[in-house]
Write an enzyme that holds these catalytic residues in place. Structure first.
Site, PDB file in Angstrom:
ATOM      1  N   THR A 112       0.826  -1.204   0.000  1.00 21.85           N
ATOM      2  CA  THR A 112       0.000   0.000   0.000  1.00 21.85           C
ATOM      3  C   THR A 112       0.860   1.253   0.000  1.00 21.85           C
ATOM      4  OG1 THR A 112      -0.165   0.120   2.399  1.00 21.85           O
ATOM      5  CG2 THR A 112      -1.848  -1.168   1.262  1.00 21.85           C
ATOM      6  N   TYR A 113       0.198   2.344  -0.326  1.00 24.32           N
ATOM      7  CA  TYR A 113       0.871   3.636  -0.349  1.00 24.32           C
ATOM      8  C   TYR A 113      -0.073   4.695   0.213  1.00 24.32           C
ATOM      9  CZ  TYR A 113       2.101   8.177  -2.203  1.00 24.32           C
ATOM     10  OH  TYR A 113       2.358   9.508  -2.320  1.00 24.32           O
ATOM     11  N   ALA A 149      -1.751   5.188   2.836  1.00 23.94           N
ATOM     12  CA  ALA A 149      -2.627   4.900   3.957  1.00 23.94           C
ATOM     13  C   ALA A 149      -1.814   5.024   5.244  1.00 23.94           C
ATOM     14  CB  ALA A 149      -3.219   3.507   3.815  1.00 23.94           C
ATOM     15  N   HIS A 190       1.162   0.007  -4.715  1.00 24.19           N
ATOM     16  CA  HIS A 190      -0.070   0.756  -4.922  1.00 24.19           C
ATOM     17  C   HIS A 190       0.379   2.160  -5.326  1.00 24.19           C
ATOM     18  CE1 HIS A 190      -2.896  -1.935  -2.360  1.00 24.19           C
ATOM     19  NE2 HIS A 190      -1.933  -2.646  -2.919  1.00 24.19           N
ATOM     20  N   ARG A 196      -7.115   6.105  -7.303  1.00 17.46           N
ATOM     21  CA  ARG A 196      -7.244   7.552  -7.131  1.00 17.46           C
ATOM     22  C   ARG A 196      -6.645   7.966  -5.792  1.00 17.46           C
ATOM     23  NH1 ARG A 196     -12.753  10.314  -5.390  1.00 17.46           N
ATOM     24  NH2 ARG A 196     -11.933   9.486  -3.431  1.00 17.46           N
ATOM     25  N   TYR A 239     -15.568  -2.201  -5.745  1.00 16.17           N
ATOM     26  CA  TYR A 239     -16.303  -2.046  -4.474  1.00 16.17           C
ATOM     27  C   TYR A 239     -17.648  -2.775  -4.545  1.00 16.17           C
ATOM     28  CZ  TYR A 239     -12.725   1.459  -3.889  1.00 16.17           C
ATOM     29  OH  TYR A 239     -11.507   2.081  -3.805  1.00 16.17           O
ATOM     30  N   LYS A 272     -12.670   2.048 -15.725  1.00 17.18           N
ATOM     31  CA  LYS A 272     -11.255   1.787 -15.399  1.00 17.18           C
ATOM     32  C   LYS A 272     -10.725   0.613 -16.217  1.00 17.18           C
ATOM     33  CE  LYS A 272     -11.837   1.704 -10.710  1.00 17.18           C
ATOM     34  NZ  LYS A 272     -11.545   1.873  -9.269  1.00 17.18           N
ATOM     35  N   GLN A 283     -10.289  -2.803  15.651  1.00 18.07           N
ATOM     36  CA  GLN A 283      -9.596  -2.360  14.436  1.00 18.07           C
ATOM     37  C   GLN A 283     -10.490  -2.600  13.211  1.00 18.07           C
ATOM     38  OE1 GLN A 283      -6.440  -4.906  12.937  1.00 18.07           O
ATOM     39  NE2 GLN A 283      -5.031  -3.187  13.011  1.00 18.07           N
ATOM     40  N   PHE A 323     -11.841   0.329  10.634  1.00 13.69           N
ATOM     41  CA  PHE A 323     -11.549   0.285   9.194  1.00 13.69           C
ATOM     42  C   PHE A 323     -12.842   0.253   8.390  1.00 13.69           C
ATOM     43  CE2 PHE A 323      -7.212  -2.077   9.227  1.00 13.69           C
ATOM     44  CZ  PHE A 323      -6.616  -0.916   9.670  1.00 13.69           C
ATOM     45  N   HIS A 351      -7.281 -12.308  -2.627  1.00 12.63           N
ATOM     46  CA  HIS A 351      -6.247 -11.325  -2.281  1.00 12.63           C
ATOM     47  C   HIS A 351      -6.384 -11.038  -0.789  1.00 12.63           C
ATOM     48  CE1 HIS A 351      -3.573  -7.834  -3.017  1.00 12.63           C
ATOM     49  NE2 HIS A 351      -4.345  -7.182  -2.161  1.00 12.63           N
TER      50      HIS A 351
HETATM   51  P1  FAD Z   1     -11.924   5.770  -8.414  1.00 12.17           P
HETATM   52  O1  FAD Z   1     -12.023   4.527  -9.198  1.00 12.17           O
HETATM   53  O2  FAD Z   1     -11.501   7.013  -9.120  1.00 12.17           O
HETATM   54  O3  FAD Z   1     -13.345   6.000  -7.734  1.00 12.17           O
HETATM   55  C1  FAD Z   1     -13.502   7.001  -6.725  1.00 12.17           C
HETATM   56  C2  FAD Z   1     -14.946   7.502  -6.747  1.00 12.17           C
HETATM   57  O4  FAD Z   1     -15.189   8.226  -7.951  1.00 12.17           O
HETATM   58  C3  FAD Z   1     -16.004   6.383  -6.705  1.00 12.17           C
HETATM   59  O5  FAD Z   1     -17.079   6.841  -5.939  1.00 12.17           O
HETATM   60  C4  FAD Z   1     -16.404   6.221  -8.173  1.00 12.17           C
HETATM   61  O6  FAD Z   1     -17.742   5.741  -8.299  1.00 12.17           O
HETATM   62  C5  FAD Z   1     -16.260   7.660  -8.676  1.00 12.17           C
HETATM   63  N1  FAD Z   1     -15.884   7.703 -10.090  1.00 12.17           N
HETATM   64  C6  FAD Z   1     -14.837   7.085 -10.668  1.00 12.17           C
HETATM   65  N2  FAD Z   1     -14.795   7.390 -11.978  1.00 12.17           N
HETATM   66  C7  FAD Z   1     -15.835   8.227 -12.225  1.00 12.17           C
HETATM   67  C8  FAD Z   1     -16.316   8.903 -13.371  1.00 12.17           C
HETATM   68  N3  FAD Z   1     -15.685   8.780 -14.554  1.00 12.17           N
HETATM   69  N4  FAD Z   1     -17.411   9.698 -13.239  1.00 12.17           N
HETATM   70  C9  FAD Z   1     -18.028   9.834 -12.045  1.00 12.17           C
HETATM   71  N5  FAD Z   1     -17.612   9.217 -10.915  1.00 12.17           N
HETATM   72  C10 FAD Z   1     -16.529   8.427 -11.012  1.00 12.17           C
HETATM   73  N6  FAD Z   1      -5.941   3.998  -0.454  1.00 12.17           N
HETATM   74  C11 FAD Z   1      -4.710   4.480  -0.175  1.00 12.17           C
HETATM   75  O7  FAD Z   1      -4.590   5.633   0.230  1.00 12.17           O
HETATM   76  N7  FAD Z   1      -3.586   3.709  -0.345  1.00 12.17           N
HETATM   77  C12 FAD Z   1      -3.642   2.446  -0.795  1.00 12.17           C
HETATM   78  O8  FAD Z   1      -2.613   1.785  -0.930  1.00 12.17           O
HETATM   79  C13 FAD Z   1      -4.936   1.898  -1.101  1.00 12.17           C
HETATM   80  N8  FAD Z   1      -5.054   0.653  -1.584  1.00 12.17           N
HETATM   81  C14 FAD Z   1      -6.299   0.165  -1.907  1.00 12.17           C
HETATM   82  C15 FAD Z   1      -6.407  -1.130  -2.439  1.00 12.17           C
HETATM   83  C16 FAD Z   1      -7.650  -1.662  -2.752  1.00 12.17           C
HETATM   84  C17 FAD Z   1      -7.731  -3.048  -3.334  1.00 12.17           C
HETATM   85  C18 FAD Z   1      -8.828  -0.892  -2.516  1.00 12.17           C
HETATM   86  C19 FAD Z   1     -10.188  -1.489  -2.811  1.00 12.17           C
HETATM   87  C20 FAD Z   1      -8.731   0.390  -2.010  1.00 12.17           C
HETATM   88  C21 FAD Z   1      -7.483   0.942  -1.711  1.00 12.17           C
HETATM   89  N9  FAD Z   1      -7.331   2.243  -1.211  1.00 12.17           N
HETATM   90  C22 FAD Z   1      -6.080   2.730  -0.919  1.00 12.17           C
HETATM   91  C23 FAD Z   1      -8.505   3.084  -1.001  1.00 12.17           C
HETATM   92  C24 FAD Z   1      -8.804   3.991  -2.232  1.00 12.17           C
HETATM   93  O9  FAD Z   1      -7.728   4.869  -2.461  1.00 12.17           O
HETATM   94  C25 FAD Z   1     -10.077   4.774  -1.929  1.00 12.17           C
HETATM   95  O10 FAD Z   1     -11.179   3.924  -1.862  1.00 12.17           O
HETATM   96  C26 FAD Z   1     -10.348   5.965  -2.852  1.00 12.17           C
HETATM   97  O11 FAD Z   1     -11.388   6.739  -2.244  1.00 12.17           O
HETATM   98  C27 FAD Z   1     -10.840   5.575  -4.239  1.00 12.17           C
HETATM   99  O12 FAD Z   1      -9.850   5.118  -5.034  1.00 12.17           O
HETATM  100  P2  FAD Z   1     -10.228   4.388  -6.430  1.00 12.17           P
HETATM  101  O13 FAD Z   1      -8.972   4.076  -7.120  1.00 12.17           O
HETATM  102  O14 FAD Z   1     -11.200   3.315  -6.208  1.00 12.17           O
HETATM  103  O15 FAD Z   1     -10.962   5.650  -7.159  1.00 12.17           O
END
Ligand code: FAD
Length: 281
Positions: free
Chosen positions: A44-45, A47, A72, A102, A140, A160, A207, A211, A261
């Site tokens: 991860t990164y 977090a 990540h 993101r 999700y 994506k 915990q 989370f 995973h």
């Molecule tokens: P996105 O896919 O961009 O989605 C974010 C939001 O935007 C969602 O609500 C989506 O519905 C909406 N959205 C996306 N595209 C569009 C579009 N084109 N138009 C309108 N709405 C849109 N966080 C960390 O800080 N570090 C980590 O290492 C980390 N690892 C993770 C690993 C996994 C497997 C998961 C499931 C989550 C992880 N997270 C991590 C959490 C993640 O960064 C957050 O959940 C963040 O809020 C969303 O990232 P995402 O890449 O899913 O974003």
């Protein structure tokens, strides 16, 4: 079923340790978990305030142990130039896969930077580096907390994949129906990449509850009530958690999940026990 048919690919997630003791401890944890022959490990990164340096050091340690590893990589607050530089560093270090995200703004404020969604990052990585990287993205099954609706979230997920992701890892969940429904909906939108369930072992109630509240993963009432009833009785929590999560994994395997995973939380024991129950260890 023989041992080969039984084989389900597994991957392991770690977070970068913050202290030298943590680095040593994680090396020992990995040595135990590598008996599971993971397909790859992700690190991860961001977090908990971790830095990209910590992520990369952990990735390099895993690669040097002969196991594939993916940092990540979140794009929130980033510029095209900073992402380009980061991709060049990944290539220089021999990294071939990334988990493209993101990410979240620290405490919810600040600027998004030049990338609005993870799909923008995926498209940029593909445009800049072609097929060099195997790209995983997040999914999700119980909806991302900021999504407008479950439908909009599956659409965003499909975007994506269309942008070039090779596979997905889900947020953890305890309700198998949510996963199967999500996969069905994604398939109807033409998504054909593996959607690998993220598995959170249950070892620590407070915990887990913290989370889950933060990331929007639901702990079903029957699980929450039992965990609360166990109070500080760690042995009962762990025995119950092992039953619940192993049964979930069994159901996911039977329903065709392409792998598992594990969110290891930098601990070996719970993940090993689940895999032993599943005949994967
Ligand atoms: P996105 O896919 O961009 O989605 C974010 C939001 O935007 C969602 O609500 C989506 O519905 C909406 N959205 C996306 N595209 C569009 C579009 N084109 N138009 C309108 N709405 C849109 N966080 C960390 O800080 N570090 C980590 O290492 C980390 N690892 C993770 C690993 C996994 C497997 C998961 C499931 C989550 C992880 N997270 C991590 C959490 C993640 O960064 C957050 O959940 C963040 O809020 C969303 O990232 P995402 O890449 O899913 O974003």
């Amino acid at each position: 079923m023989n041992a080969t048919e039984n084989r389900l690919p597994i991957s392991l997630e770690f977070f970068p340790p913050k202290t030298p003791e943590g680095v040593d401890k994680l090396a020992a944890v990995r040595a135990q978990l590598f008996a599971l022959q993971p397909e790859y490990c992700s690190v991860t990164y961001g977090a908990g305030g971790s830095t990209q340096d910590g992520t990369l050091q952990t990735v390099q340690a895993i690669l040097s142990e002969g196991v594939d590893a993916a940092p990540h990589f979140s794009c929130i607050g980033a510029t095209r130039e900073s992402v380009r530089a980061q991709l060049a560093q990944f290539r220089q270090l021999g990294i071939r896969r990334v988990v493209a995200l993101r990410g979240d703004l620290p405490s919810g404020y600040g600027s998004f930077g030049e990338f609005r969604h993870a799909s923008d990052l995926v498209a940029f990585i593909r445009a800049e580096t072609g097929d060099h990287f195997h790209i995983e993205v997040a999914a999700y099954p119980e909806m991302h907390p900021q999504a407008r609706s479950p439908d909009a979230d599956v659409q965003a997920f499909a975007a994506k994949v269309r942008a070039g992701a090779n596979a997905a890892i889900t947020q953890y969940f305890f309700n198998g129906d949510a996963y199967f429904r999500f996969v069905d909906e994604a398939r109807k939108l033409g998504v054909d990449v593996p959607i690998v369930p993220g598995i959170m072992p249950i070892t620590n109630s407070s915990q887990l509850m913290r989370f889950s509240d933060a990331c929007g993963a639901e702990i079903p009432r029957w699980i929450r009530l039992r965990l609360m009833a166990y109070g500080d009785d760690k042995a009962s929590i762990q025995a119950f958690g092992l039953d619940v999560v192993s049964q979930l994994c069994e159901r996911l395997r039977a329903g065709g999940a392409p792998g598992l995973h594990f969110y290891t939380m930098n601990q070996a024991h719970a993940t090993l026990q689940i895999c032993q129950r599943l005949g994967l260890a």
